[in-house]
Scaffold this active site. Sequence first.
Site, PDB file in Angstrom:
ATOM      1  N   CYS A  14      -6.478  -0.058  18.123  1.00  0.00           N
ATOM      2  CA  CYS A  14      -4.919  -0.242  17.282  1.00  0.00           C
ATOM      3  C   CYS A  14      -4.078  -1.534  17.683  1.00  0.00           C
ATOM      4  O   CYS A  14      -4.762  -2.273  18.590  1.00  0.00           O
ATOM      5  CB  CYS A  14      -4.151   0.788  18.213  1.00  0.00           C
ATOM      6  N   GLY A  42      -7.083  -2.180  13.447  1.00  0.00           N
ATOM      7  CA  GLY A  42      -7.186  -1.139  13.203  1.00  0.00           C
ATOM      8  C   GLY A  42      -7.022  -1.061  11.604  1.00  0.00           C
ATOM      9  O   GLY A  42      -6.122  -1.395  10.950  1.00  0.00           O
ATOM     10  N   ASN A 120      -1.479   1.484  21.911  1.00  0.00           N
ATOM     11  CA  ASN A 120      -2.601   0.867  21.852  1.00  0.00           C
ATOM     12  C   ASN A 120      -3.418   1.151  23.324  1.00  0.00           C
ATOM     13  O   ASN A 120      -2.844   0.622  24.108  1.00  0.00           O
ATOM     14  CB  ASN A 120      -2.790  -0.591  21.623  1.00  0.00           C
ATOM     15  N   GLY A 121      -4.765   1.729  23.065  1.00  0.00           N
ATOM     16  CA  GLY A 121      -5.228   1.931  24.225  1.00  0.00           C
ATOM     17  C   GLY A 121      -5.440   3.423  24.756  1.00  0.00           C
ATOM     18  O   GLY A 121      -5.593   4.119  23.554  1.00  0.00           O
ATOM     19  N   CYS A 256      -8.944  -7.178  29.390  1.00  0.00           N
ATOM     20  CA  CYS A 256     -10.114  -7.029  28.610  1.00  0.00           C
ATOM     21  C   CYS A 256     -10.845  -8.225  28.114  1.00  0.00           C
ATOM     22  O   CYS A 256     -10.290  -8.960  27.553  1.00  0.00           O
ATOM     23  CB  CYS A 256      -9.738  -6.250  27.506  1.00  0.00           C
ATOM     24  N   TYR A 262     -14.156 -11.140  21.000  1.00  0.00           N
ATOM     25  CA  TYR A 262     -14.156 -10.835  19.630  1.00  0.00           C
ATOM     26  C   TYR A 262     -12.873 -10.275  19.006  1.00  0.00           C
ATOM     27  O   TYR A 262     -12.484 -10.348  17.845  1.00  0.00           O
ATOM     28  CB  TYR A 262     -15.267  -9.562  19.458  1.00  0.00           C
ATOM     29  N   SER A 311     -16.245 -13.789  13.989  1.00  0.00           N
ATOM     30  CA  SER A 311     -15.958 -13.951  15.551  1.00  0.00           C
ATOM     31  C   SER A 311     -17.346 -14.997  16.098  1.00  0.00           C
ATOM     32  O   SER A 311     -17.006 -15.310  17.255  1.00  0.00           O
ATOM     33  CB  SER A 311     -15.666 -12.818  16.186  1.00  0.00           C
ATOM     34  N   ASP A 374     -21.087 -12.623  18.097  1.00  0.00           N
ATOM     35  CA  ASP A 374     -20.206 -12.424  19.696  1.00  0.00           C
ATOM     36  C   ASP A 374     -21.003 -11.171  20.271  1.00  0.00           C
ATOM     37  O   ASP A 374     -20.536 -11.153  21.584  1.00  0.00           O
ATOM     38  CB  ASP A 374     -18.776 -11.813  19.127  1.00  0.00           C
ATOM     39  N   CYS A 410     -16.844   1.776  27.135  1.00  0.00           N
ATOM     40  CA  CYS A 410     -15.657   1.615  27.664  1.00  0.00           C
ATOM     41  C   CYS A 410     -14.564   2.734  27.434  1.00  0.00           C
ATOM     42  O   CYS A 410     -14.594   3.575  26.498  1.00  0.00           O
ATOM     43  CB  CYS A 410     -14.983   0.446  26.491  1.00  0.00           C
ATOM     44  N   CYS A 462     -17.626  -3.124  30.405  1.00  0.00           N
ATOM     45  CA  CYS A 462     -18.839  -2.964  29.379  1.00  0.00           C
ATOM     46  C   CYS A 462     -19.929  -3.438  29.651  1.00  0.00           C
ATOM     47  O   CYS A 462     -21.054  -3.330  29.082  1.00  0.00           O
ATOM     48  CB  CYS A 462     -18.277  -2.912  27.855  1.00  0.00           C
TER      49      CYS A 462
HETATM   50  S1  SF4 Z   1     -14.821  -1.972  29.379  1.00  0.00           S
HETATM   51 FE1  SF4 Z   1     -15.216  -3.606  27.812  1.00  0.00          FE
HETATM   52  S2  SF4 Z   1     -14.236  -3.482  26.032  1.00  0.00           S
HETATM   53 FE2  SF4 Z   1     -13.362  -2.016  27.484  1.00  0.00          FE
HETATM   54  S3  SF4 Z   1     -11.449  -3.009  28.192  1.00  0.00           S
HETATM   55 FE3  SF4 Z   1     -13.222  -3.651  29.737  1.00  0.00          FE
HETATM   56  S4  SF4 Z   1     -13.967  -5.375  28.894  1.00  0.00           S
HETATM   57 FE4  SF4 Z   1     -12.599  -4.761  27.247  1.00  0.00          FE
END
Ligand code: SF4
Length: 470
Positions: A14, A42, A120-121, A256, A262, A311, A374, A410, A462
């Site tokens: 988002c 989004g 968002n999130g 993040c 990206y 990216s 990316d 994630c 991730c």
């Molecule tokens: S797990 Fe990866 S995509 Fe999710 S917030 Fe952390 S760095 Fe970002």
Amino acid sequence: MNDLMEYDRIHEECGVFGIYAPVGENVSKDIYYGLLALQHRGQESAGISVSDTAGPKGNIETVKEMGLVSEVFTEENLDRLRGNIGVGHVRYSTTGGSSLNNAQPIAMNYIKGSLALVHNGNIVNADRIKQEQMYRGQAHFSSSDSEVLAYEIISERVRSDSIEKAVSGAALKLKGGYAVIVMSPRKLIAMRDPFGIKPLVLGKKGAAYILASESAAIEATGGELIRDVLPGEVITITREGIQSDRALCQEKKAHCAFEYIYFARPDSVIDGISVYDARFRAGQALAKRDLCTQPADFADRIDLVAGVPDSGLVAAEGYAHVLGKPYASVFHKNSYIGRSFIKPTDQERKNAVHMKLRPLKTVVSGKRILLIDDSIVRGTTMSEIIKELKRAGAREVHVRISSPPFLHPCFYGTDVPSTHQLIASAHSSGEVCRQIGADSLAYLQIEDFDHMAGELPLCKACFDGKYPVQ
Ligand code: SF4
């Protein structure tokens, strides 16, 4: 999410936008331009809610529909949205969650007034909170955690004497990565998760205050960035100005990392770091590592450095800069295909790469290309891209990835797929290299994030499985 390139990409879920302007101004066009600038975050649905702080309390006008910002809003429906305070939202969702019920803003009337919320999130403990709400007799009309959040703010508001106290009270219960903007009839309130996983910035345009997922959205309206909303901070904007509640701010942060690689636009600045600079430095780090680990004549065996649009482009510039090799565009990207509602066959999914990215034959023919992207998710897109380049006459395609291998999902609102769908989780780098048909393959190392983002503490879960919020 129809074609192969979309299917094989990680998506942000988002983008949010909010504005508080002096009485008499109309903010709907500013929100529209802000959302256009956030469209990359989004593409499934878009919405705007506005209110007039001098008008009757509880009067919130909302337009939201499935589709791109340019498809949802027209001169006519924007004209109907009149007010000096408002919020806007663009949403990406996984296939199961793609419905108008989940589109935002969420606008609600309740015993003490009304609110509109954009989010968002991902609230990782939303299921538990939702269960508590259901035991209290609360019905839910969507499957989104944003609705759970809205109900939690409302039930706090019933007990507290201001909407900002209600937002702060609700924040105490939330776990996850989130950036939220709440519009009440007279106030605009923003909150960001205590780790700062999701981005949220504060800006100004004339006498109006703006909140947005990215600074590029503030600039798209003609405004300018003031600062980031601090991780854990609750900001309240009223006619009198800005108040900041930092009770939830904490030492530990985890922004993040994938925003820099990206998600975010290269013209955005997030938590003090230019996204363009971060991508350039990621490319530099890849090149420096190659100069240390590859045979001494490696640079001589590369004719040009290129990126996969969009990216991979900036990282490719950074790589070329260190290697001292020419940076070139090797693709023409068709930006007008957009989304298709025609259900594709598997073959048509593959053709999407063919349609979207056409190699420039005269540039690539006979060349040994160092190509940067990316990330690699399932590997299918990169394999098609390499085939296209080789069909166009490229002699060699060496692939460099400006992020480490994706190994974990994630939980904070990004659709990194489950581990078994991530090609790097089951295959070594050499195996992935063979599967995609590259002449060599290397990834950014986790340690290289220090070069990319300096001292900024990052969430890299991730890639390394270390989740800041369990
Ligand atoms: S797990 Fe990866 S995509 Fe999710 S917030 Fe952390 S760095 Fe970002």
